[in-house]
Design an enzyme around this catalytic site. Sequence first.
Site, PDB file in Angstrom:
ATOM      1  N   GLN A 102       0.844  -1.197   0.000  1.00 59.07           N
ATOM      2  CA  GLN A 102       0.000   0.000   0.000  1.00 59.07           C
ATOM      3  C   GLN A 102       0.874   1.240   0.000  1.00 59.07           C
ATOM      4  O   GLN A 102       0.375   2.354  -0.087  1.00 59.07           O
ATOM      5  CB  GLN A 102      -0.886   0.007   1.255  1.00 59.07           C
ATOM      6  CG  GLN A 102      -1.762  -1.217   1.365  1.00 59.07           C
ATOM      7  CD  GLN A 102      -2.345  -1.378   2.760  1.00 59.07           C
ATOM      8  OE1 GLN A 102      -3.321  -0.751   3.123  1.00 59.07           O
ATOM      9  NE2 GLN A 102      -1.724  -2.225   3.561  1.00 59.07           N
ATOM     10  N   HIS A 120      -1.260   1.819  -4.738  1.00 58.51           N
ATOM     11  CA  HIS A 120      -1.475   3.259  -4.789  1.00 58.51           C
ATOM     12  C   HIS A 120      -0.447   3.964  -5.663  1.00 58.51           C
ATOM     13  O   HIS A 120      -0.210   5.141  -5.508  1.00 58.51           O
ATOM     14  CB  HIS A 120      -1.487   3.835  -3.364  1.00 58.51           C
ATOM     15  CG  HIS A 120      -2.574   3.248  -2.520  1.00 58.51           C
ATOM     16  ND1 HIS A 120      -2.384   2.790  -1.239  1.00 58.51           N
ATOM     17  CD2 HIS A 120      -3.876   2.995  -2.807  1.00 58.51           C
ATOM     18  CE1 HIS A 120      -3.519   2.287  -0.771  1.00 58.51           C
ATOM     19  NE2 HIS A 120      -4.440   2.400  -1.694  1.00 58.51           N
ATOM     20  N   CYS A 149       7.689  18.983 -17.434  1.00 52.46           N
ATOM     21  CA  CYS A 149       8.272  18.026 -18.384  1.00 52.46           C
ATOM     22  C   CYS A 149       8.973  18.812 -19.492  1.00 52.46           C
ATOM     23  O   CYS A 149       8.703  19.995 -19.692  1.00 52.46           O
ATOM     24  CB  CYS A 149       7.118  17.209 -18.957  1.00 52.46           C
ATOM     25  SG  CYS A 149       7.542  16.067 -20.272  1.00 52.46           S
ATOM     26  N   CYS A 151       8.257  18.688 -22.405  1.00 51.05           N
ATOM     27  CA  CYS A 151       7.200  19.106 -23.337  1.00 51.05           C
ATOM     28  C   CYS A 151       6.431  20.318 -22.821  1.00 51.05           C
ATOM     29  O   CYS A 151       5.579  20.850 -23.512  1.00 51.05           O
ATOM     30  CB  CYS A 151       6.235  17.945 -23.611  1.00 51.05           C
ATOM     31  SG  CYS A 151       4.933  17.751 -22.358  1.00 51.05           S
ATOM     32  N   THR A 189       0.887  -3.615   8.565  1.00 50.69           N
ATOM     33  CA  THR A 189      -0.418  -3.085   8.156  1.00 50.69           C
ATOM     34  C   THR A 189      -1.528  -3.789   8.913  1.00 50.69           C
ATOM     35  O   THR A 189      -1.451  -4.996   9.151  1.00 50.69           O
ATOM     36  CB  THR A 189      -0.657  -3.222   6.633  1.00 50.69           C
ATOM     37  OG1 THR A 189      -1.984  -2.762   6.333  1.00 50.69           O
ATOM     38  CG2 THR A 189      -0.506  -4.655   6.147  1.00 50.69           C
ATOM     39  N   ASN A 214       3.209  -7.304  13.261  1.00 50.86           N
ATOM     40  CA  ASN A 214       2.688  -5.973  13.551  1.00 50.86           C
ATOM     41  C   ASN A 214       3.012  -5.625  15.001  1.00 50.86           C
ATOM     42  O   ASN A 214       3.159  -6.522  15.829  1.00 50.86           O
ATOM     43  CB  ASN A 214       1.161  -5.949  13.353  1.00 50.86           C
ATOM     44  CG  ASN A 214       0.750  -5.596  11.931  1.00 50.86           C
ATOM     45  OD1 ASN A 214       1.318  -4.692  11.317  1.00 50.86           O
ATOM     46  ND2 ASN A 214      -0.237  -6.301  11.405  1.00 50.86           N
ATOM     47  N   ALA A 233       8.865  -4.139  12.341  1.00 52.50           N
ATOM     48  CA  ALA A 233       9.183  -4.927  11.146  1.00 52.50           C
ATOM     49  C   ALA A 233      10.674  -5.278  11.058  1.00 52.50           C
ATOM     50  O   ALA A 233      11.034  -6.412  10.745  1.00 52.50           O
ATOM     51  CB  ALA A 233       8.742  -4.160   9.892  1.00 52.50           C
TER      52      ALA A 233
HETATM   53 ZN    ZN Z   1       5.378  15.871 -21.151  1.00 52.87          ZN
END
Ligand code: ZN
Length: 248
Positions: A102, A120, A149, A151, A189, A214, A233
């Site tokens: 996640q 995500h 960018c 562009c 989680t 956890n 963890a």
């Molecule tokens: Zn672009």
Amino acid sequence: MDDLIKQAAEDLAAASKVTALTGAGISIESGIPHFRGKGGLWERFDPMEIAHIDALMRDPARVWTILIKEMKEIVDSANPNDGHKGLAKLEEMGKLETVITQNIDGLHQAAGNTDVIEFHGTFAWQRCMDCSQKYETRNVDISEIPPRCSCGGILRPDAVFFGEMIPQDALWRSRQIASDCDLMLVVGTSAVVQPAALMPVVAKESGAKVVEINPERTPLTDEISDYLIMGGASDIMNRIVAELEKIS
Ligand SMILES: [Zn+2]
């Protein structure tokens, strides 16, 4: 506790298809703040106001200034901790195939896991809103906001904002993998948010063992998980890997 570490190592040794499901808890020791709950980012920001796709479309410069810039600083300087490294080590040992996460910090890939499904999306990359060209976040120059960018289009995180769909291929593949595995490690989680919440259930219903790591009990504990190894963890992954190296 030592018994559970041993049990997890034995279960990993016996399993033929292992998958991991991870969340914010695995990245806390890397300095990545969580979003929900006490001390989370959403205590300071209203996500619907600042992390909603409509807010980004309406005023990208504002969302960059308030949220994305700060997250970039955090993620640019974060490194994988022993929790991530432990999962990478399991892959290296041929004991873990896929990480479903996640998180958007890219730390599983940085640690060395090669098959990471990101529900995500990722904050480690930015995407041009016009031509979809991608840029690694740490290389994006933010002396001008919003960054652009080549562009001329505005860059945005390649992550899922509120109001956007979870990538359907990620969802489809995760379900497939959850139903195929014979052991699922749930790390950092409580898996209360969909679609992540579904994955341990799918694994369990398909006959897999579900092993939870956890710091505290979660809605999965005693309901879905076979057992909970309580702790951070990094510490727990270090101990499981050490034990697994002993017996394999
Ligand atoms: Zn672009």
